[in-house]
Design a protein around this motif. Structure first.
Motif, PDB file in Angstrom:
ATOM      1  N   ARG A  58       0.830  -1.205   0.000  1.00  0.00           N
ATOM      2  CA  ARG A  58       0.000   0.000   0.000  1.00  0.00           C
ATOM      3  C   ARG A  58       0.868   1.260   0.000  1.00  0.00           C
ATOM      4  NH1 ARG A  58      -4.460   1.551   4.713  1.00  0.00           N
ATOM      5  NH2 ARG A  58      -5.103   3.551   3.807  1.00  0.00           N
ATOM      6  N   SER A  59       1.914   1.273   0.816  1.00  0.00           N
ATOM      7  CA  SER A  59       2.769   2.459   0.850  1.00  0.00           C
ATOM      8  C   SER A  59       3.540   2.624  -0.453  1.00  0.00           C
ATOM      9  CB  SER A  59       3.718   2.401   2.043  1.00  0.00           C
ATOM     10  OG  SER A  59       4.579   1.279   1.966  1.00  0.00           O
ATOM     11  N   LEU A  60       3.882   1.516  -1.105  1.00  0.00           N
ATOM     12  CA  LEU A  60       4.510   1.601  -2.421  1.00  0.00           C
ATOM     13  C   LEU A  60       3.584   2.295  -3.415  1.00  0.00           C
ATOM     14  CD1 LEU A  60       6.217  -1.843  -3.264  1.00  0.00           C
ATOM     15  CD2 LEU A  60       7.282   0.399  -3.351  1.00  0.00           C
ATOM     16  N   ARG A  61       2.320   1.859  -3.445  1.00  0.00           N
ATOM     17  CA  ARG A  61       1.355   2.454  -4.369  1.00  0.00           C
ATOM     18  C   ARG A  61       1.143   3.930  -4.052  1.00  0.00           C
ATOM     19  NH1 ARG A  61      -1.347  -2.483  -3.349  1.00  0.00           N
ATOM     20  NH2 ARG A  61      -2.729  -1.423  -1.876  1.00  0.00           N
ATOM     21  N   ALA A  62       1.038   4.256  -2.779  1.00  0.00           N
ATOM     22  CA  ALA A  62       0.797   5.639  -2.380  1.00  0.00           C
ATOM     23  C   ALA A  62       1.976   6.528  -2.767  1.00  0.00           C
ATOM     24  CB  ALA A  62       0.545   5.716  -0.875  1.00  0.00           C
ATOM     25  N   PHE A  63       3.188   6.034  -2.583  1.00  0.00           N
ATOM     26  CA  PHE A  63       4.363   6.830  -2.932  1.00  0.00           C
ATOM     27  C   PHE A  63       4.441   7.066  -4.435  1.00  0.00           C
ATOM     28  CE2 PHE A  63       8.924   7.066  -4.065  1.00  0.00           C
ATOM     29  CZ  PHE A  63       9.239   8.243  -3.403  1.00  0.00           C
ATOM     30  N   LEU A  64       4.187   6.021  -5.219  1.00  0.00           N
ATOM     31  CA  LEU A  64       4.216   6.180  -6.671  1.00  0.00           C
ATOM     32  C   LEU A  64       3.143   7.152  -7.137  1.00  0.00           C
ATOM     33  CD1 LEU A  64       4.893   2.491  -7.756  1.00  0.00           C
ATOM     34  CD2 LEU A  64       6.404   4.459  -8.123  1.00  0.00           C
ATOM     35  N   ALA A  65       1.958   7.116  -6.498  1.00  0.00           N
ATOM     36  CA  ALA A  65       0.895   8.070  -6.852  1.00  0.00           C
ATOM     37  C   ALA A  65       1.305   9.492  -6.498  1.00  0.00           C
ATOM     38  CB  ALA A  65      -0.401   7.692  -6.130  1.00  0.00           C
ATOM     39  N   ALA A  66       1.980   9.668  -5.354  1.00  0.00           N
ATOM     40  CA  ALA A  66       2.385  11.004  -4.916  1.00  0.00           C
ATOM     41  C   ALA A  66       3.443  11.599  -5.829  1.00  0.00           C
ATOM     42  CB  ALA A  66       2.904  10.939  -3.477  1.00  0.00           C
ATOM     43  N   ILE A  67       4.424  10.794  -6.222  1.00  0.00           N
ATOM     44  CA  ILE A  67       5.499  11.363  -7.038  1.00  0.00           C
ATOM     45  C   ILE A  67       5.090  11.524  -8.496  1.00  0.00           C
ATOM     46  CG2 ILE A  67       7.269  10.437  -5.506  1.00  0.00           C
ATOM     47  CD1 ILE A  67       7.856   8.273  -7.565  1.00  0.00           C
ATOM     48  N   ALA A  68       3.962  10.905  -8.890  1.00  0.00           N
ATOM     49  CA  ALA A  68       3.481  11.080 -10.263  1.00  0.00           C
ATOM     50  C   ALA A  68       3.122  12.530 -10.537  1.00  0.00           C
ATOM     51  CB  ALA A  68       2.272  10.182 -10.509  1.00  0.00           C
ATOM     52  N   ASN A  69       2.803  13.299  -9.479  1.00  0.00           N
ATOM     53  CA  ASN A  69       2.416  14.700  -9.623  1.00  0.00           C
ATOM     54  C   ASN A  69       3.575  15.654  -9.364  1.00  0.00           C
ATOM     55  OD1 ASN A  69      -0.341  14.020 -10.109  1.00  0.00           O
ATOM     56  ND2 ASN A  69      -0.582  13.635  -7.902  1.00  0.00           N
ATOM     57  N   LYS A  70       4.774  15.123  -9.262  1.00  0.00           N
ATOM     58  CA  LYS A  70       5.926  15.976  -8.983  1.00  0.00           C
ATOM     59  C   LYS A  70       6.917  15.901 -10.141  1.00  0.00           C
ATOM     60  CE  LYS A  70       5.599  15.809  -3.974  1.00  0.00           C
ATOM     61  NZ  LYS A  70       5.145  17.213  -3.940  1.00  0.00           N
ATOM     62  N   PRO A  71       7.687  16.966 -10.317  1.00  0.00           N
ATOM     63  CA  PRO A  71       8.703  16.925 -11.375  1.00  0.00           C
ATOM     64  C   PRO A  71       9.707  15.815 -11.109  1.00  0.00           C
ATOM     65  CG  PRO A  71       8.412  19.166 -10.506  1.00  0.00           C
ATOM     66  CD  PRO A  71       7.660  18.250  -9.598  1.00  0.00           C
ATOM     67  N   SER A  72      10.171  15.174 -12.163  1.00  0.00           N
ATOM     68  CA  SER A  72      11.122  14.066 -11.989  1.00  0.00           C
ATOM     69  C   SER A  72      12.399  14.529 -11.303  1.00  0.00           C
ATOM     70  CB  SER A  72      11.449  13.439 -13.351  1.00  0.00           C
ATOM     71  OG  SER A  72      12.003  14.420 -14.223  1.00  0.00           O
ATOM     72  N   ASP A  73      12.782  15.778 -11.549  1.00  0.00           N
ATOM     73  CA  ASP A  73      13.991  16.300 -10.893  1.00  0.00           C
ATOM     74  C   ASP A  73      13.817  16.365  -9.381  1.00  0.00           C
ATOM     75  OD1 ASP A  73      15.343  16.527 -13.221  1.00  0.00           O
ATOM     76  OD2 ASP A  73      15.198  18.704 -13.399  1.00  0.00           O
ATOM     77  N   PHE A  74      12.607  16.671  -8.920  1.00  0.00           N
ATOM     78  CA  PHE A  74      12.359  16.757  -7.477  1.00  0.00           C
ATOM     79  C   PHE A  74      12.612  15.406  -6.828  1.00  0.00           C
ATOM     80  CE2 PHE A  74       9.738  16.104  -3.762  1.00  0.00           C
ATOM     81  CZ  PHE A  74       9.932  17.259  -3.035  1.00  0.00           C
ATOM     82  N   VAL A  75      12.040  14.361  -7.378  1.00  0.00           N
ATOM     83  CA  VAL A  75      12.173  13.026  -6.781  1.00  0.00           C
ATOM     84  C   VAL A  75      13.627  12.559  -6.853  1.00  0.00           C
ATOM     85  CG1 VAL A  75      11.346  10.649  -6.860  1.00  0.00           C
ATOM     86  CG2 VAL A  75       9.807  12.522  -7.471  1.00  0.00           C
ATOM     87  N   ARG A  76      14.263  12.822  -7.982  1.00  0.00           N
ATOM     88  CA  ARG A  76      15.632  12.350  -8.175  1.00  0.00           C
ATOM     89  C   ARG A  76      16.614  13.038  -7.232  1.00  0.00           C
ATOM     90  NH1 ARG A  76      15.786  13.212 -13.102  1.00  0.00           N
ATOM     91  NH2 ARG A  76      16.899  15.181 -13.159  1.00  0.00           N
ATOM     92  N   THR A  77      16.353  14.299  -6.910  1.00  0.00           N
ATOM     93  CA  THR A  77      17.320  15.060  -6.110  1.00  0.00           C
ATOM     94  C   THR A  77      16.941  15.185  -4.638  1.00  0.00           C
ATOM     95  OG1 THR A  77      16.222  17.161  -6.674  1.00  0.00           O
ATOM     96  CG2 THR A  77      18.027  16.427  -8.106  1.00  0.00           C
ATOM     97  N   ARG A  78      15.686  14.948  -4.290  1.00  0.00           N
ATOM     98  CA  ARG A  78      15.245  15.181  -2.913  1.00  0.00           C
ATOM     99  C   ARG A  78      15.172  13.927  -2.058  1.00  0.00           C
ATOM    100  NH1 ARG A  78      16.126  20.353  -1.488  1.00  0.00           N
ATOM    101  NH2 ARG A  78      15.239  21.823  -2.998  1.00  0.00           N
ATOM    102  N   VAL A  79      15.002  12.758  -2.656  1.00  0.00           N
ATOM    103  CA  VAL A  79      14.953  11.522  -1.874  1.00  0.00           C
ATOM    104  C   VAL A  79      16.392  11.059  -1.646  1.00  0.00           C
ATOM    105  CG1 VAL A  79      14.145   9.144  -1.735  1.00  0.00           C
ATOM    106  CG2 VAL A  79      12.707  10.892  -2.816  1.00  0.00           C
ATOM    107  N   HIS A  80      16.893  11.292  -0.434  1.00  0.00           N
ATOM    108  CA  HIS A  80      18.281  10.956  -0.108  1.00  0.00           C
ATOM    109  C   HIS A  80      18.405   9.593   0.561  1.00  0.00           C
ATOM    110  CE1 HIS A  80      19.322  15.538  -0.017  1.00  0.00           C
ATOM    111  NE2 HIS A  80      19.175  15.066  -1.233  1.00  0.00           N
ATOM    112  N   ASN A  81      17.377   9.211   1.329  1.00  0.00           N
ATOM    113  CA  ASN A  81      17.401   7.950   2.068  1.00  0.00           C
ATOM    114  C   ASN A  81      16.135   7.169   1.727  1.00  0.00           C
ATOM    115  OD1 ASN A  81      19.740   8.932   3.653  1.00  0.00           O
ATOM    116  ND2 ASN A  81      18.222  10.275   4.593  1.00  0.00           N
ATOM    117  N   LEU A  82      16.304   5.945   1.271  1.00  0.00           N
ATOM    118  CA  LEU A  82      15.167   5.145   0.817  1.00  0.00           C
ATOM    119  C   LEU A  82      15.227   3.757   1.447  1.00  0.00           C
ATOM    120  CD1 LEU A  82      12.720   4.674  -1.089  1.00  0.00           C
ATOM    121  CD2 LEU A  82      14.375   4.006  -2.865  1.00  0.00           C
ATOM    122  N   GLY A  83      14.175   3.409   2.189  1.00  0.00           N
ATOM    123  CA  GLY A  83      14.065   2.085   2.777  1.00  0.00           C
ATOM    124  C   GLY A  83      12.866   1.359   2.203  1.00  0.00           C
ATOM    125  N   ILE A  84      13.075   0.204   1.602  1.00  0.00           N
ATOM    126  CA  ILE A  84      11.983  -0.590   1.028  1.00  0.00           C
ATOM    127  C   ILE A  84      11.932  -1.908   1.781  1.00  0.00           C
ATOM    128  CG2 ILE A  84      11.017  -1.618  -1.051  1.00  0.00           C
ATOM    129  CD1 ILE A  84      12.620   0.352  -2.709  1.00  0.00           C
TER     130      ILE A  84
END
Length: 307
Positions: A58-84
């Motif tokens: 569920r959190s995977l789906r929610a995150f993908l939905a959230a970043i779909a509305n953001k510029p790709s540069d934002f996600v690429r440069t702002r997510v510094h720490n990622l735990g899956i």
């Protein structure tokens, strides 16, 4: 009578400092602040996305939905720490990894062999400059594959399975795939590596200190004649059941004593009890808590000063 806005008489710069501090102090507050206004969301979004933890489908789906509305540069440069820390879907995990190409610390709690079989290694090998990677639990339950670790990683944590002292060249039970080096030889694929943490459960049939000479070999090539990276620290995190706490606590003390007694490069081997949750330890460190490596580095410095 309407209540005046509490920040109405403050400079915008000060208001921003206050709200950013509040967002940094508490993750839930950061989420709530993004709903206040577009201006506040612009200030706090980078803080909210700095450390992303995905622990369910569920959190995977929610995150993908959230970043779909953001510029790709934002996600690429702002997510510094990622735990899956969810088993899948692996296609969604791959989409997240591809989007978060600028991640610096990656914690994997999903089956990497299954992921590789389905998605390959392109997304992990394409991470721009990862510095730290953690292969936790199921991620390396069936062995670990160096091709699934970023080539720029300097700090790596892996879970080890059994230890067999009768096999000096490969005492740990690594699962070998086609073309895979055996044992520590696969570290040759990680030339930037300086810090290695191994999560290890000693057995009652083998003295825990037997592991020390095998780990000390990782330091015995300062000029890299054998192609191994120049390590500065090996941290052993001893894992075990609470009911056997005395045994595992004794194992930690025995390992540290053996490392000091061995001297030389073994001074850089430090043992400690593993946390109850390696995933939680990683997350707390990334949200401002104690770093996994800090205490062990302090132990090494103390030992070297006494030499």
């Amino acid at each position: 009578m309407s209540t005046p806005f509490v920040f109405s008489n403050l400079p915008v710069e000060l208001v921003r400092d206050i709200l950013e501090h509040a967002a940094l102090s508490d993750h839930a507050t950061a989420r709530n602040l993004t709903l206040v206004s577009s201006a506040v969301r612009h200030w706090t979004d980078p803080i909210l996305y700095n450390t992303v933890v995905l622990s369910s489908a569920r959190s995977l789906r929610a995150f993908l939905a959230a970043i779909a509305n953001k510029p790709s540069d934002f996600v690429r440069t702002r997510v510094h720490n990622l735990g899956i820390f969810t088993v899948g879907p692996v296609q969604s995990i791959d989409r997240v990894l591809t989007a978060c190409a600028g991640v610096r610390s990656l914690a994997c709690g999903f089956s990497l062999p299954s992921y590789k079989q389905s998605q390959g290694v392109a997304a992990l090998q394409s991470l721009a400059q990862p510095r730290e990677q953690h292969l936790l639990g199921v991620a390396c339950r069936d062995g670990w594959d160096a091709s699934l670790v970023g080539p720029t990683v300097t700090h790596l944590r892996i879970h080890l399975t059994s230890f067999d002292s009768s096999r000096p060249d490969c005492p740990f039970a690594f699962s070998d795939g086609p073309g895979q080096d055996s044992g520590w030889a696969r570290l040759k694929a990680l030339p930037a590596l300086t810090h290695l943490a191994v999560v290890y459960r000693p057995s009652g049939s083998t003295p825990p200190t037997t592991i020390i000479p095998h780990l000390a070999r990782l330091f015995q090539s300062p000029t890299n004649e054998d192609g191994l990276p120049a390590l500065e620290l090996v941290l052993i995190q001893i894992v075990g059941a609470r009911k056997d706490a005395a045994f595992f606590g004794g194992a930690v003390n025995a390992l540290n004593d053996a490392a000091v007694s061995a001297g030389g490069p073994a001074h850089r081997i430090v043992a400690e009890l593993a946390p109850q949750s390696a995933a939680r330890q990683w997350e707390e460190a990334k949200r401002g808590g104690e770093c996994l490596w800090d205490r062990a580095e302090a132990v090494v410095r103390s030992r070297l000063e006494k030499k």
